[in-house]
Motif scaffolding. Structure first.
Motif, PDB file in Angstrom:
ATOM      1  N   CYS A   3      71.521 -39.803  11.513  1.00 41.71           N
ATOM      2  CA  CYS A   3      72.895 -40.288  11.529  1.00 41.71           C
ATOM      3  C   CYS A   3      73.680 -39.534  10.468  1.00 41.71           C
ATOM      4  O   CYS A   3      73.347 -39.600   9.280  1.00 41.71           O
ATOM      5  N   ASN A   4      74.712 -38.800  10.882  1.00 42.98           N
ATOM      6  CA  ASN A   4      75.559 -38.052   9.953  1.00 42.98           C
ATOM      7  C   ASN A   4      76.677 -38.983   9.493  1.00 42.98           C
ATOM      8  O   ASN A   4      77.544 -39.369  10.286  1.00 42.98           O
TER       9      ASN A   4
ATOM     10  N   LEU B 166      71.518 -21.538  14.117  1.00 43.05           N
ATOM     11  CA  LEU B 166      71.873 -22.890  13.655  1.00 43.05           C
ATOM     12  C   LEU B 166      70.916 -23.359  12.564  1.00 43.05           C
ATOM     13  O   LEU B 166      71.337 -23.955  11.568  1.00 43.05           O
ATOM     14  N   ARG B 167      69.644 -23.071  12.741  1.00 47.38           N
ATOM     15  CA  ARG B 167      68.655 -23.501  11.743  1.00 47.38           C
ATOM     16  C   ARG B 167      68.886 -22.800  10.410  1.00 47.38           C
ATOM     17  O   ARG B 167      68.777 -23.414   9.343  1.00 47.38           O
ATOM     18  N   LYS B 168      69.202 -21.512  10.466  1.00 44.19           N
ATOM     19  CA  LYS B 168      69.444 -20.754   9.240  1.00 44.19           C
ATOM     20  C   LYS B 168      70.620 -21.347   8.463  1.00 44.19           C
ATOM     21  O   LYS B 168      70.554 -21.528   7.240  1.00 44.19           O
ATOM     22  N   TYR B 169      71.691 -21.676   9.190  1.00 42.85           N
ATOM     23  CA  TYR B 169      72.852 -22.285   8.533  1.00 42.85           C
ATOM     24  C   TYR B 169      72.501 -23.677   7.996  1.00 42.85           C
ATOM     25  O   TYR B 169      72.953 -24.067   6.920  1.00 42.85           O
ATOM     26  N   ALA B 170      71.693 -24.434   8.751  1.00 40.58           N
ATOM     27  CA  ALA B 170      71.302 -25.769   8.309  1.00 40.58           C
ATOM     28  C   ALA B 170      70.501 -25.709   7.010  1.00 40.58           C
ATOM     29  O   ALA B 170      70.723 -26.501   6.085  1.00 40.58           O
ATOM     30  N   VAL B 171      69.566 -24.758   6.938  1.00 34.87           N
ATOM     31  CA  VAL B 171      68.761 -24.604   5.716  1.00 34.87           C
ATOM     32  C   VAL B 171      69.659 -24.321   4.517  1.00 34.87           C
ATOM     33  O   VAL B 171      69.504 -24.914   3.444  1.00 34.87           O
ATOM     34  N   LYS B 172      70.600 -23.419   4.700  1.00 38.08           N
ATOM     35  CA  LYS B 172      71.522 -23.070   3.615  1.00 38.08           C
ATOM     36  C   LYS B 172      72.349 -24.293   3.185  1.00 38.08           C
ATOM     37  O   LYS B 172      72.503 -24.564   1.993  1.00 38.08           O
ATOM     38  N   MET B 173      72.857 -25.032   4.157  1.00 37.53           N
ATOM     39  CA  MET B 173      73.685 -26.191   3.840  1.00 37.53           C
ATOM     40  C   MET B 173      72.876 -27.307   3.187  1.00 37.53           C
ATOM     41  O   MET B 173      73.360 -27.995   2.283  1.00 37.53           O
ATOM     42  N   LEU B 174      71.645 -27.485   3.639  1.00 34.97           N
ATOM     43  CA  LEU B 174      70.770 -28.485   3.009  1.00 34.97           C
ATOM     44  C   LEU B 174      70.506 -28.123   1.549  1.00 34.97           C
ATOM     45  O   LEU B 174      70.554 -28.983   0.665  1.00 34.97           O
ATOM     46  N   ASN B 175      70.234 -26.855   1.306  1.00 34.94           N
ATOM     47  CA  ASN B 175      69.968 -26.422  -0.068  1.00 34.94           C
ATOM     48  C   ASN B 175      71.197 -26.559  -0.963  1.00 34.94           C
ATOM     49  O   ASN B 175      71.080 -26.724  -2.183  1.00 34.94           O
ATOM     50  N   GLU B 176      72.382 -26.496  -0.348  1.00 32.10           N
ATOM     51  CA  GLU B 176      73.634 -26.649  -1.100  1.00 32.10           C
ATOM     52  C   GLU B 176      74.144 -28.089  -1.091  1.00 32.10           C
ATOM     53  O   GLU B 176      75.233 -28.373  -1.556  1.00 32.10           O
ATOM     54  N   ASN B 177      73.331 -29.008  -0.544  1.00 28.69           N
ATOM     55  CA  ASN B 177      73.678 -30.436  -0.471  1.00 28.69           C
ATOM     56  C   ASN B 177      74.997 -30.666   0.279  1.00 28.69           C
ATOM     57  O   ASN B 177      75.824 -31.485  -0.115  1.00 28.69           O
ATOM     58  N   LYS B 178      75.167 -29.975   1.408  1.00 28.49           N
ATOM     59  CA  LYS B 178      76.393 -30.086   2.189  1.00 28.49           C
ATOM     60  C   LYS B 178      76.232 -30.902   3.473  1.00 28.49           C
ATOM     61  O   LYS B 178      77.183 -31.061   4.225  1.00 28.49           O
TER      62      LYS B 178
ATOM     63  N   PRO C  54      71.679 -31.528  26.933  1.00 30.38           N
ATOM     64  CA  PRO C  54      72.571 -30.368  26.832  1.00 30.38           C
ATOM     65  C   PRO C  54      73.255 -30.233  25.474  1.00 30.38           C
ATOM     66  O   PRO C  54      73.844 -29.184  25.192  1.00 30.38           O
ATOM     67  N   ASN C  55      73.169 -31.270  24.626  1.00 32.07           N
ATOM     68  CA  ASN C  55      73.736 -31.162  23.283  1.00 32.07           C
ATOM     69  C   ASN C  55      72.874 -30.292  22.368  1.00 32.07           C
ATOM     70  O   ASN C  55      73.311 -29.911  21.280  1.00 32.07           O
ATOM     71  N   GLY C  56      71.659 -29.996  22.795  1.00 31.12           N
ATOM     72  CA  GLY C  56      70.788 -29.159  21.987  1.00 31.12           C
ATOM     73  C   GLY C  56      70.805 -27.710  22.472  1.00 31.12           C
ATOM     74  O   GLY C  56      71.283 -27.422  23.576  1.00 31.12           O
ATOM     75  N   PRO C  57      70.292 -26.781  21.651  1.00 26.55           N
ATOM     76  CA  PRO C  57      69.794 -27.043  20.300  1.00 26.55           C
ATOM     77  C   PRO C  57      70.938 -27.332  19.336  1.00 26.55           C
ATOM     78  O   PRO C  57      72.065 -26.872  19.524  1.00 26.55           O
ATOM     79  N   CYS C  58      70.626 -28.123  18.316  1.00 30.30           N
ATOM     80  CA  CYS C  58      71.640 -28.501  17.330  1.00 30.30           C
ATOM     81  C   CYS C  58      70.945 -28.905  16.045  1.00 30.30           C
ATOM     82  O   CYS C  58      69.826 -29.433  16.076  1.00 30.30           O
ATOM     83  N   TYR C  59      71.601 -28.632  14.926  1.00 28.88           N
ATOM     84  CA  TYR C  59      71.111 -29.081  13.624  1.00 28.88           C
ATOM     85  C   TYR C  59      72.189 -29.866  12.877  1.00 28.88           C
ATOM     86  O   TYR C  59      72.122 -30.031  11.660  1.00 28.88           O
ATOM     87  N   CYS C  60      73.198 -30.336  13.623  1.00 30.13           N
ATOM     88  CA  CYS C  60      74.274 -31.182  13.087  1.00 30.13           C
ATOM     89  C   CYS C  60      74.956 -30.545  11.880  1.00 30.13           C
ATOM     90  O   CYS C  60      75.198 -31.201  10.860  1.00 30.13           O
ATOM     91  N   THR C  61      75.292 -29.272  12.018  1.00 31.18           N
ATOM     92  CA  THR C  61      75.959 -28.564  10.922  1.00 31.18           C
ATOM     93  C   THR C  61      77.486 -28.605  11.031  1.00 31.18           C
ATOM     94  O   THR C  61      78.192 -28.620  10.027  1.00 31.18           O
ATOM     95  N   SER C  62      78.008 -28.623  12.270  1.00 32.06           N
ATOM     96  CA  SER C  62      79.449 -28.437  12.454  1.00 32.06           C
ATOM     97  C   SER C  62      80.330 -29.495  11.788  1.00 32.06           C
ATOM     98  O   SER C  62      81.441 -29.162  11.347  1.00 32.06           O
ATOM     99  N   PRO C  63      79.900 -30.772  11.677  1.00 29.97           N
ATOM    100  CA  PRO C  63      80.784 -31.732  11.015  1.00 29.97           C
ATOM    101  C   PRO C  63      81.124 -31.355   9.576  1.00 29.97           C
ATOM    102  O   PRO C  63      82.161 -31.772   9.051  1.00 29.97           O
ATOM    103  N   ASN C  64      80.263 -30.563   8.959  1.00 37.18           N
ATOM    104  CA  ASN C  64      80.465 -30.204   7.559  1.00 37.18           C
ATOM    105  C   ASN C  64      80.806 -28.725   7.372  1.00 37.18           C
ATOM    106  O   ASN C  64      80.648 -28.176   6.292  1.00 37.18           O
TER     107      ASN C  64
END
Length: 254
Positions: free
Chosen positions: A91-92, A63-75, A31-41
């Protein structure tokens, strides 16, 4: 026997990060999914904007769209676990100050120095129970020590492993001092958990800093009597139940 590899997230591994959350992280219907572990950052305002888009684009796609953006920004920072070339765990973990709203402010205010926070684990269902989480923790602690950090902290779910067992595992990789917090007493001003702290001191031989529940000079004296290496005093100072100058004068020489 599986031999897993733990690697810090780098731009070269962004595709592996997405592949893990796209295809393996929640295949058991967790039930924790879907998730891309974006919220901690993410800050609260960004999360609110993101949630509003769930009904328009769907949860996972948003969530994936936000994750891609954050990955590209090294966040997004942390570690991936691999079985060969396949990413099978995440592991975050990063400097505690990088988690603007996710790590409680009181945790940041009560660190004992430069600190790494571990805020999330996710392991592919078929790889759970194989020691990957422990391997993550060992790598985080090892890298933290090498990079001049003095502490690693985390707010985790209840584990079947005891605090003493975990402390002994950390001792094996070179940890010498542990801040031991009884979260049931933290901020309650009802006295520290003397029995559990004494057992931690006795069983591990480590320098144990007691945290949680300290409310008076008597509590500090009791901790000294069980050979605790120190104590963290938070709310008792704010409420003037303990005078810092008096406490330092009483215990510093020892």
């Amino acid at each position: 026997m599986h031999r897993f590899t733990i690697k810090p997230l780098t731009p070269e591994l962004n595709k592996d990060y997405l592949d893990f959350f796209d295809n393996r992280a929640f295949t058991d219907g967790n039930p924790n999914g879907p998730c891309y572990c974006t919220s901690p950052n993410q800050d609260e305002e960004t999360i609110k904007k993101m949630v509003k888009k769930f009904k328009i684009f769907g949860v996972k796609k948003t969530l994936r769209k936000y994750a891609v953006k954050m990955l590209n920004e090294n966040k997004i920072h942390g570690y991936l676990a691999f079985d060969g070339d396949i990413s099978i765990g995440w592991c975050n973990a990063a400097d505690i100050e990088s988690y603007s709203g996710f790590v409680p402010q009181f945790a940041k205010d009560n660190t004992c120095g430069k600190t790494v926070s571990i805020v999330c684990f996710e392991i592919a269902p078929e790889y759970r129970g194989k020691g990957i989480t422990s391997a993550f923790i060992e790598r985080v602690c090892s890298d933290a020590k090498e990079n001049g950090y003095v502490a690693v902290e985390g707010w985790e779910k209840i584990s079947a492993r005891s605090a003493v067992e975990f402390a002994l595992q950390m001792k094996e990789i070179g940890v010498q001092t542990i801040v031991y917090t009884d979260i049931a007493k933290d901020g309650m001003l009802q006295g520290p958990n003397l029995d559990a702290t004494a057992e931690m001191v006795r069983a591990t031989g480590l320098d144990i800093i007691a945290s949680g529940g300290v409310s008076s000079m008597k509590d500090l004296e009791d901790l000294e009597a069980i050979n605790a290496g120190g104590a963290i005093i938070g709310k008792a100072l704010y409420e003037k139940r303990v005078n810092l100058r008096d406490a330092v004068g009483r215990f510093e020489a020892k």
